[in-house]
Write a protein that holds these residues in place. Structure first.
Motif, PDB file in Angstrom:
ATOM      1  N   VAL A   1       0.850  -1.190   0.000  1.00  0.00           N
ATOM      2  CA  VAL A   1       0.000   0.000   0.000  1.00  0.00           C
ATOM      3  C   VAL A   1       0.888   1.244   0.000  1.00  0.00           C
ATOM      4  N   THR A   2       0.668   2.104  -0.966  1.00  0.00           N
ATOM      5  CA  THR A   2       1.401   3.377  -1.029  1.00  0.00           C
ATOM      6  C   THR A   2       0.403   4.516  -0.947  1.00  0.00           C
ATOM      7  N   TRP A   3       0.648   5.427   0.002  1.00  0.00           N
ATOM      8  CA  TRP A   3      -0.226   6.574   0.207  1.00  0.00           C
ATOM      9  C   TRP A   3       0.391   7.802  -0.448  1.00  0.00           C
ATOM     10  N   TYR A   4      -0.390   8.489  -1.256  1.00  0.00           N
ATOM     11  CA  TYR A   4       0.028   9.736  -1.908  1.00  0.00           C
ATOM     12  C   TYR A   4      -0.832  10.860  -1.340  1.00  0.00           C
ATOM     13  N   LEU A   5      -0.213  11.796  -0.636  1.00  0.00           N
ATOM     14  CA  LEU A   5      -0.965  12.830   0.057  1.00  0.00           C
ATOM     15  C   LEU A   5      -0.657  14.211  -0.501  1.00  0.00           C
ATOM     16  N   ASP A   6      -1.704  14.940  -0.857  1.00  0.00           N
ATOM     17  CA  ASP A   6      -1.533  16.317  -1.306  1.00  0.00           C
ATOM     18  C   ASP A   6      -2.793  17.098  -0.973  1.00  0.00           C
ATOM     19  N   GLY A   7      -2.623  18.215  -0.274  1.00  0.00           N
ATOM     20  CA  GLY A   7      -3.767  18.996   0.190  1.00  0.00           C
ATOM     21  C   GLY A   7      -4.373  19.892  -0.857  1.00  0.00           C
ATOM     22  N   ALA A   8      -4.268  19.548  -2.128  1.00  0.00           N
ATOM     23  CA  ALA A   8      -4.838  20.379  -3.198  1.00  0.00           C
ATOM     24  C   ALA A   8      -6.341  20.554  -2.998  1.00  0.00           C
ATOM     25  N   HIS A   9      -6.843  21.790  -3.185  1.00  0.00           N
ATOM     26  CA  HIS A   9      -8.269  22.029  -2.983  1.00  0.00           C
ATOM     27  C   HIS A   9      -8.822  23.098  -3.921  1.00  0.00           C
TER      28      HIS A   9
ATOM     29  N   THR B   1      -9.055  24.073  -8.415  1.00  0.00           N
ATOM     30  CA  THR B   1      -8.944  23.389  -9.707  1.00  0.00           C
ATOM     31  C   THR B   1      -7.495  23.358 -10.195  1.00  0.00           C
ATOM     32  N   SER B   2      -6.786  24.468 -10.058  1.00  0.00           N
ATOM     33  CA  SER B   2      -5.403  24.497 -10.540  1.00  0.00           C
ATOM     34  C   SER B   2      -4.504  23.592  -9.710  1.00  0.00           C
ATOM     35  N   SER B   3      -4.694  23.592  -8.391  1.00  0.00           N
ATOM     36  CA  SER B   3      -3.832  22.748  -7.555  1.00  0.00           C
ATOM     37  C   SER B   3      -4.177  21.269  -7.703  1.00  0.00           C
ATOM     38  N   VAL B   4      -5.453  20.951  -7.961  1.00  0.00           N
ATOM     39  CA  VAL B   4      -5.819  19.555  -8.211  1.00  0.00           C
ATOM     40  C   VAL B   4      -5.209  19.075  -9.526  1.00  0.00           C
ATOM     41  N   GLN B   5      -5.202  19.941 -10.544  1.00  0.00           N
ATOM     42  CA  GLN B   5      -4.541  19.569 -11.794  1.00  0.00           C
ATOM     43  C   GLN B   5      -3.063  19.278 -11.557  1.00  0.00           C
ATOM     44  N   ALA B   6      -2.409  20.130 -10.778  1.00  0.00           N
ATOM     45  CA  ALA B   6      -0.994  19.908 -10.457  1.00  0.00           C
ATOM     46  C   ALA B   6      -0.820  18.634  -9.653  1.00  0.00           C
ATOM     47  N   CYS B   7      -1.751  18.377  -8.749  1.00  0.00           N
ATOM     48  CA  CYS B   7      -1.690  17.162  -7.923  1.00  0.00           C
ATOM     49  C   CYS B   7      -1.781  15.912  -8.789  1.00  0.00           C
ATOM     50  N   VAL B   8      -2.700  15.920  -9.745  1.00  0.00           N
ATOM     51  CA  VAL B   8      -2.877  14.749 -10.601  1.00  0.00           C
ATOM     52  C   VAL B   8      -1.626  14.514 -11.447  1.00  0.00           C
ATOM     53  N   ARG B   9      -1.046  15.598 -11.990  1.00  0.00           N
ATOM     54  CA  ARG B   9       0.198  15.447 -12.764  1.00  0.00           C
ATOM     55  C   ARG B   9       1.297  14.838 -11.900  1.00  0.00           C
ATOM     56  N   TRP B  10       1.407  15.329 -10.666  1.00  0.00           N
ATOM     57  CA  TRP B  10       2.414  14.775  -9.756  1.00  0.00           C
ATOM     58  C   TRP B  10       2.141  13.305  -9.451  1.00  0.00           C
TER      59      TRP B  10
ATOM     60  N   MET C   1     -17.168  21.237  -5.741  1.00  0.00           N
ATOM     61  CA  MET C   1     -16.810  19.821  -5.608  1.00  0.00           C
ATOM     62  C   MET C   1     -16.891  19.087  -6.942  1.00  0.00           C
ATOM     63  N   ALA C   2     -17.933  19.395  -7.718  1.00  0.00           N
ATOM     64  CA  ALA C   2     -18.121  18.702  -8.988  1.00  0.00           C
ATOM     65  C   ALA C   2     -16.943  18.951  -9.918  1.00  0.00           C
ATOM     66  N   ALA C   3     -16.440  20.189  -9.958  1.00  0.00           N
ATOM     67  CA  ALA C   3     -15.306  20.506 -10.828  1.00  0.00           C
ATOM     68  C   ALA C   3     -14.062  19.750 -10.394  1.00  0.00           C
ATOM     69  N   LEU C   4     -13.835  19.668  -9.084  1.00  0.00           N
ATOM     70  CA  LEU C   4     -12.651  18.957  -8.582  1.00  0.00           C
ATOM     71  C   LEU C   4     -12.757  17.464  -8.883  1.00  0.00           C
ATOM     72  N   LEU C   5     -13.931  16.888  -8.643  1.00  0.00           N
ATOM     73  CA  LEU C   5     -14.107  15.453  -8.893  1.00  0.00           C
ATOM     74  C   LEU C   5     -14.004  15.129 -10.374  1.00  0.00           C
ATOM     75  N   LYS C   6     -14.483  16.025 -11.214  1.00  0.00           N
ATOM     76  CA  LYS C   6     -14.392  15.786 -12.661  1.00  0.00           C
ATOM     77  C   LYS C   6     -12.934  15.744 -13.097  1.00  0.00           C
ATOM     78  N   LEU C   7     -12.121  16.658 -12.582  1.00  0.00           N
ATOM     79  CA  LEU C   7     -10.696  16.643 -12.901  1.00  0.00           C
ATOM     80  C   LEU C   7     -10.057  15.337 -12.451  1.00  0.00           C
ATOM     81  N   LEU C   8     -10.430  14.882 -11.273  1.00  0.00           N
ATOM     82  CA  LEU C   8      -9.842  13.654 -10.738  1.00  0.00           C
ATOM     83  C   LEU C   8     -10.282  12.438 -11.544  1.00  0.00           C
ATOM     84  N   LEU C   9     -11.531  12.426 -11.976  1.00  0.00           N
ATOM     85  CA  LEU C   9     -12.014  11.289 -12.762  1.00  0.00           C
ATOM     86  C   LEU C   9     -11.340  11.237 -14.122  1.00  0.00           C
ATOM     87  N   VAL C  10     -11.324  12.381 -14.811  1.00  0.00           N
ATOM     88  CA  VAL C  10     -10.805  12.409 -16.177  1.00  0.00           C
ATOM     89  C   VAL C  10      -9.303  12.163 -16.196  1.00  0.00           C
ATOM     90  N   ARG C  11      -8.582  12.793 -15.261  1.00  0.00           N
ATOM     91  CA  ARG C  11      -7.123  12.748 -15.330  1.00  0.00           C
ATOM     92  C   ARG C  11      -6.510  11.632 -14.488  1.00  0.00           C
TER      93      ARG C  11
END
Length: 489
Positions: free
Chosen positions: A274-282, A284-293, A323-333
């Motif tokens: 199990v590997t945990w990846y933690l990032d407090g992105a909250h 849209t721009s920081s979530v995009q950066a989080c997903v790239r990382w 929330m919907a915008a953040l979840l959409k980024l996470l789903l797509v990316r």
């Protein structure tokens, strides 16, 4: 800095370490009692939480005689309670994002106006690459406040043919933060005439000063460019803000960039399978950066030979965020090409600004949003059994009486999205006894969602489980507290 992840003492640090419990207690009661004694008898209110801690932090720094105080605003800048320092040495504005819209405004331009409120007359300020209009707003704010604003060059410019600067914080977005940090540090060193070396060469003892708008030194240390005061109306080669000169970072700066650690930001905790990846992105721009990382960090991990890898998204968010915008980024990316279970909400985070009912409602909204996004994407999770219909919002767990969340009728449970009533239960379910710091989930009080039992089988049998925790620093802090209990000591 704020918010804290595990303990409130993290907000006030000296030499990089949270102040001790003894020091915190000493200054807390000293400040509290002094305010209690001197408060207005008619309007007998004490400062609110963040304002009190800001007053306390300033008092700690003064009493402990620190040489340098780095103060991060709470929300915005112009009207933030930290913005009472009349003559800071230097100001910095990092990459702007849409956040706290009910307070700061719902556009980048409005938020830039608030951020520019920290600029002070005659005090140099730096920012990083921003969208055109928000950058123009920062420029206008700087002009009206008689502050000289400069744009940081890319970090590549500081490398100047030398080896690539190594950053302790992962993610390409940290390179602009590092460039800003270099300019702020260089400004403080020069303004305070600190002894040191630039570019590995000595230059006769002290750094020459360059207070903007006043008489400058006639010589500049090797490797340092001179900041030029730009007259109004000067053509800036297509840029609304003049570019600050790059320089050769000192050895201490290079080491500082390399050794920087900040819990809860692009942090990886490997625990066997199990590997945990933690990032407090909250945002849209920081979530995009989080997903790239995350995608890059996951690529760097060894792939299981049989290909059995399960991804889990542990998500929650607070405030007025979309929330919907953040979840959409996470789903797509994040989810593309992967499979897993989402845990959109955990309810044991202390937030006295919202009721438990509101927190439950938000978690269920996240669950419904994730389900709808999956349906729109046309995806169906392979481990999902026959849909199960639930009769109510809350149902007591067998034999324990704790509350387990299930969606209200009549919508069937047809997505692998689980809502857990507490963070500890969510982590135990994800780890399935495979993380030595977490107990295995108990047999009693099992989650009623059909994906919970079938998903648990996959989690137990997968060669690799990769868990992305994001959406809220409060969520990340709660996860850290459970994964590393020593942080609570």
């Amino acid at each position: 800095s704020s918010p804290h992840l595990v303990q409130v003492r993290e907000r006030i640090r000296i030499n990089g370490q949270p102040i001790s419990k003894e020091l915190f207690s000493k200054y807390f009661w000293l400040v509290y009692n002094r305010l209690e004694e001197t408060k207005d008898p008619v309007h007998a209110s004490m400062p609110a939480y963040f304002r009190f801690l800001t007053i306390m932090a300033f008092h700690v720094f003064l009493q402990e005689k620190v040489d340098l105080a780095v103060v991060e605003v709470g929300i915005g800048g112009a009207y933030d309670c930290t913005n009472i320092i009349r003559a800071p040495v230097v100001c910095g504005v990092s990459s702007l994002g849409i956040d706290h819209t009910s307070i700061l405004g719902d556009t980048m331009e409005k938020i830039a106006w608030q951020k520019g409120g920290i600029f002070k007359p005659g005090v140099p300020a730096f920012t990083v690459a921003q969208p055109e209009r928000p950058l123009e707003v920062l420029r206008d704010r700087a002009q009206e406040r008689e502050c000289l604003l400069y744009l940081c060059p890319e970090l590549d410019a500081f490398e100047g043919g030398r080896r690539v600067l190594e950053l302790g914080l992962a993610g390409t977005h940290q390179r602009s933060n590092a460039a800003l940090a270099l300019q702020l540090a260089r400004t403080w060193l020069q303004r305070r005439s600190c002894r040191g070396k630039v570019g590995g060469q000595g230059w006769g003892g002290q750094t020459p000063l360059w207070p903007l708008g006043s008489q400058r030194s006639t010589r500049s240390p090797p490797g340092l460019g001179e900041l030029k005061e730009v007259p109004p109306g000067t053509e800036l080669a297509g840029r609304p803000v003049p570019l600050a000169p790059a320089f050769q970072p000192t050895d201490a700066m290079i080491q500082g960039l390399r050794d920087t650690e900040w819990l809860g930001r692009t942090q990886v905790l490997p625990r066997g399978p199990v590997t945990w990846y933690l990032d407090g992105a909250h945002t849209t721009s920081s979530v995009q950066a989080c997903v790239r990382w995350f995608r890059q960090a996951a690529l760097n991990q060894d792939k299981p030979h049989d290909g059995s890898e399960v991804r889990v998204l542990l998500f929650n968010a607070t405030g007025d965020r979309d929330m919907a915008a953040l979840l959409k980024l996470l789903l797509v990316r994040f989810w593309e090409g992967g499979r897993g279970v989402t845990v959109p909400g955990c309810l044991d985070q202390q937030n006295f600004n919202v009721t438990l009912e509101n927190a439950l409602t938000r978690c269920l909204e996240n669950q419904r949003t994730w389900t709808q996004l999956l349906e729109e994407k046309g995806g169906q999770d392979p481990w999902l059994p026959t849909p199960l219909r639930a009769g109510g919002l809350l149902q007591p767990a067998p034999a324990r009486g704790t509350l387990l969340l299930v969606p209200p009728a009549p919508r069937p449970l047809n997505s692998p999205a689980l809502v857990f009533p507490c963070l500890a239960q969510a982590l135990r379910w994800v780890a399935q006894g495979r993380d030595p710091r977490l107990a295995a989930p108990g047999a009693t009080g099992a989650h009623p969602h059909p994906a919970a039992s079938s998903g648990a089988v996959l989690l137990r049998e997968a060669a690799a489980v990769r868990v992305l925790v994001t959406g809220s620093l409060h969520l990340v802090g709660g996860v850290l507290r459970l994964l590393d209990p020593a942080l609570s000591q």
